[in-house]
Design a protein around this motif. Structure first.
Motif, mmCIF file in Angstrom:
data_model
loop_
_atom_site.group_PDB
_atom_site.id
_atom_site.type_symbol
_atom_site.label_atom_id
_atom_site.label_comp_id
_atom_site.label_asym_id
_atom_site.label_seq_id
_atom_site.Cartn_x
_atom_site.Cartn_y
_atom_site.Cartn_z
ATOM 1 N N PHE A 59 4.718 7.458 0.235
ATOM 2 C CA PHE A 59 5.565 6.455 0.864
ATOM 3 C C PHE A 59 4.744 5.196 1.079
ATOM 4 C CE2 PHE A 59 3.448 8.804 4.152
ATOM 5 C CZ PHE A 59 3.147 7.889 5.154
ATOM 6 N N ASP A 60 5.434 4.055 1.155
ATOM 7 C CA ASP A 60 4.712 2.813 1.393
ATOM 8 C C ASP A 60 4.457 2.645 2.887
ATOM 9 O OD1 ASP A 60 6.729 0.650 2.638
ATOM 10 O OD2 ASP A 60 7.836 1.876 1.195
ATOM 11 N N ALA A 61 3.407 1.901 3.214
ATOM 12 C CA ALA A 61 2.987 1.748 4.607
ATOM 13 C C ALA A 61 4.050 1.067 5.468
ATOM 14 C CB ALA A 61 1.676 0.965 4.676
ATOM 15 N N GLY A 62 4.929 0.280 4.837
ATOM 16 C CA GLY A 62 5.986 -0.400 5.576
ATOM 17 C C GLY A 62 6.989 0.553 6.199
ATOM 18 N N THR A 63 7.003 1.813 5.720
ATOM 19 C CA THR A 63 7.901 2.819 6.272
ATOM 20 C C THR A 63 7.636 3.047 7.756
ATOM 21 O OG1 THR A 63 7.971 3.926 4.117
ATOM 22 C CG2 THR A 63 8.712 5.213 5.997
ATOM 23 N N ILE A 64 6.397 2.781 8.184
ATOM 24 C CA ILE A 64 6.008 3.012 9.578
ATOM 25 C C ILE A 64 6.700 2.026 10.519
ATOM 26 C CG2 ILE A 64 4.061 3.044 11.187
ATOM 27 C CD1 ILE A 64 2.299 3.787 8.738
ATOM 28 N N LYS B 190 0.834 -1.201 0.000
ATOM 29 C CA LYS B 190 0.000 0.000 0.000
ATOM 30 C C LYS B 190 0.867 1.249 0.000
ATOM 31 C CE LYS B 190 -3.752 2.476 2.235
ATOM 32 N NZ LYS B 190 -4.830 2.458 3.248
ATOM 33 N N VAL B 191 0.642 2.107 -0.991
ATOM 34 C CA VAL B 191 1.324 3.397 -1.065
ATOM 35 C C VAL B 191 0.420 4.450 -0.436
ATOM 36 C CG1 VAL B 191 2.272 5.178 -2.579
ATOM 37 C CG2 VAL B 191 2.614 2.763 -3.131
ATOM 38 N N ILE B 192 0.962 5.204 0.508
ATOM 39 C CA ILE B 192 0.208 6.236 1.210
ATOM 40 C C ILE B 192 0.548 7.602 0.619
ATOM 41 C CG2 ILE B 192 -0.139 7.352 3.461
ATOM 42 C CD1 ILE B 192 0.595 4.677 4.743
ATOM 43 N N SER B 193 -0.471 8.438 0.460
ATOM 44 C CA SER B 193 -0.288 9.787 -0.058
ATOM 45 C C SER B 193 -0.672 10.795 1.019
ATOM 46 C CB SER B 193 -1.160 10.009 -1.304
ATOM 47 O OG SER B 193 -1.130 11.361 -1.709
ATOM 48 N N ALA C 251 11.127 -1.883 -6.456
ATOM 49 C CA ALA C 251 9.747 -2.196 -6.099
ATOM 50 C C ALA C 251 8.721 -1.376 -6.872
ATOM 51 C CB ALA C 251 9.535 -2.000 -4.598
ATOM 52 N N PHE C 252 9.046 -0.117 -7.220
ATOM 53 C CA PHE C 252 8.005 0.763 -7.760
ATOM 54 C C PHE C 252 8.320 1.393 -9.113
ATOM 55 C CE2 PHE C 252 7.435 0.851 -3.112
ATOM 56 C CZ PHE C 252 6.120 0.429 -3.038
ATOM 57 N N ALA C 253 9.544 1.217 -9.657
ATOM 58 C CA ALA C 253 9.867 1.799 -10.956
ATOM 59 C C ALA C 253 8.932 1.236 -12.025
ATOM 60 C CB ALA C 253 11.320 1.508 -11.328
ATOM 61 N N GLY C 254 8.337 2.126 -12.824
ATOM 62 C CA GLY C 254 7.414 1.696 -13.875
ATOM 63 C C GLY C 254 5.969 1.629 -13.430
ATOM 64 N N THR C 255 5.728 1.694 -12.119
ATOM 65 C CA THR C 255 4.356 1.652 -11.609
ATOM 66 C C THR C 255 3.881 3.022 -11.152
ATOM 67 O OG1 THR C 255 5.014 1.137 -9.324
ATOM 68 C CG2 THR C 255 4.720 -0.721 -10.831
ATOM 69 N N VAL C 256 4.823 3.940 -10.892
ATOM 70 C CA VAL C 256 4.478 5.319 -10.529
ATOM 71 C C VAL C 256 5.322 6.259 -11.384
ATOM 72 C CG1 VAL C 256 3.875 4.703 -8.157
ATOM 73 C CG2 VAL C 256 6.209 5.391 -8.677
ATOM 74 N N SER C 257 4.955 7.541 -11.417
ATOM 75 C CA SER C 257 5.689 8.513 -12.231
ATOM 76 C C SER C 257 7.080 8.757 -11.645
ATOM 77 C CB SER C 257 4.915 9.832 -12.283
ATOM 78 O OG SER C 257 4.879 10.439 -10.997
ATOM 79 N N THR C 258 7.964 9.326 -12.495
ATOM 80 C CA THR C 258 9.326 9.617 -12.045
ATOM 81 C C THR C 258 9.320 10.584 -10.868
ATOM 82 O OG1 THR C 258 10.166 9.289 -14.301
ATOM 83 C CG2 THR C 258 11.591 10.479 -12.759
ATOM 84 N N HIS C 259 8.444 11.575 -10.937
ATOM 85 C CA HIS C 259 8.324 12.546 -9.839
ATOM 86 C C HIS C 259 7.957 11.849 -8.532
ATOM 87 C CE1 HIS C 259 5.886 15.243 -7.252
ATOM 88 N NE2 HIS C 259 6.850 16.111 -7.522
ATOM 89 N N ASP C 260 6.951 10.971 -8.616
ATOM 90 C CA ASP C 260 6.517 10.240 -7.419
ATOM 91 C C ASP C 260 7.613 9.316 -6.908
ATOM 92 O OD1 ASP C 260 4.142 11.534 -7.664
ATOM 93 O OD2 ASP C 260 3.007 9.815 -8.402
#
Length: 231
Positions: A49-54, A39-42, A176-185
């Protein structure tokens, strides 16, 4: 008649038992963090950031505790055991994805597959970041401890984490996330993960490390002479 002095360590908790508990919690926190990372949190539509960051900084805190009390050699073994635990988690969850489900459980099976088909990529990124980050974190912490002769624990925990999180966050987010979200994100995720983990480590992880290490030295049969023979 001479009185036999009582062994001061007789009724104390075994430090080996404490080490086992640390290893279990360390591995569990990494497995949980990898699953939560799906899960990516906004925040405010700008910070991602992903929820695992917590939960991740708490695992780093335990890594610092293990290195501080039992040395780099033991910390490396714990890191490899945790690596194996994460691989087992991926294999087992993938078997669950492949196994057939009854028609009336189709929605549940689809949700399960959606989550755990994504986990292997996250775990791959996590394993690369984990090995680079944790090994560098433990190595730097041990070197700082020797230079400072065991003084100022906070310098070791935060200083080693500054290096460890760099080697962890960068490869993890890219894999983990390259190609699934924008470069900025992607860039925002790397920056936010790094600094948020460091802040959590500084505010929560380091004080907890002080408390836990003090408790181990005071209430268990931990032998300070271990510090003289560390690798």
């Amino acid at each position: 008649m001479n009185k036999v002095s009582e062994n001061p360590f007789k009724n104390r908790i075994s430090s080996n038992s404490v080490l086992v508990c640390c290893v279990v919690l360390f591995s569990t926190l990494y497995i949980v963090s990898n699953i939560m990372a799906v899960k990516v949190i906004s925040l405010f539509g700008y910070f991602y950031f992903d929820a695992g960051t917590i939960t991740f900084p708490m695992a780093y805190m335990l890594g610092d505790v293990i290195t501080e009390l039992w040395g780099y050699k033991t910390a490396k073994k714990v890191i490899y055991v945790t690596l194996l635990s994460n691989i087992v988690m991926v294999l087992c969850t993938q078997i669950g994805v492949w196994l057939p489900a009854p028609d009336y459980m189709a929605d549940t099976a689809a949700a399960y597959s959606h989550i755990f088909n994504y986990v292997p990529r996250i775990v791959l990124g996590s394993l690369v970041g984990f090995l680079l980050g944790e090994l560098s974190n433990a190595w730097v912490m041990e070197r700082i401890r020797r230079k400072m002769q065991g003084r100022r624990l906070w310098v070791r925990t935060i200083g080693s984490s500054m290096i460890g999180y760099l080697f962890d966050s960068l490869p993890f987010v890219l894999i983990a996330f390259a190609g699934t979200v924008s470069t900025h994100d992607l860039i925002m995720m790397i920056l936010f993960q790094y600094f948020s983990k460091l802040i959590i480590e500084s505010i929560c992880g380091t004080p907890l490390a002080y408390i836990f290490i003090g408790w181990v030295k005071r209430y268990t049969d931990y032998d300070e002479s271990i510090l003289k023979n560390r690798d």
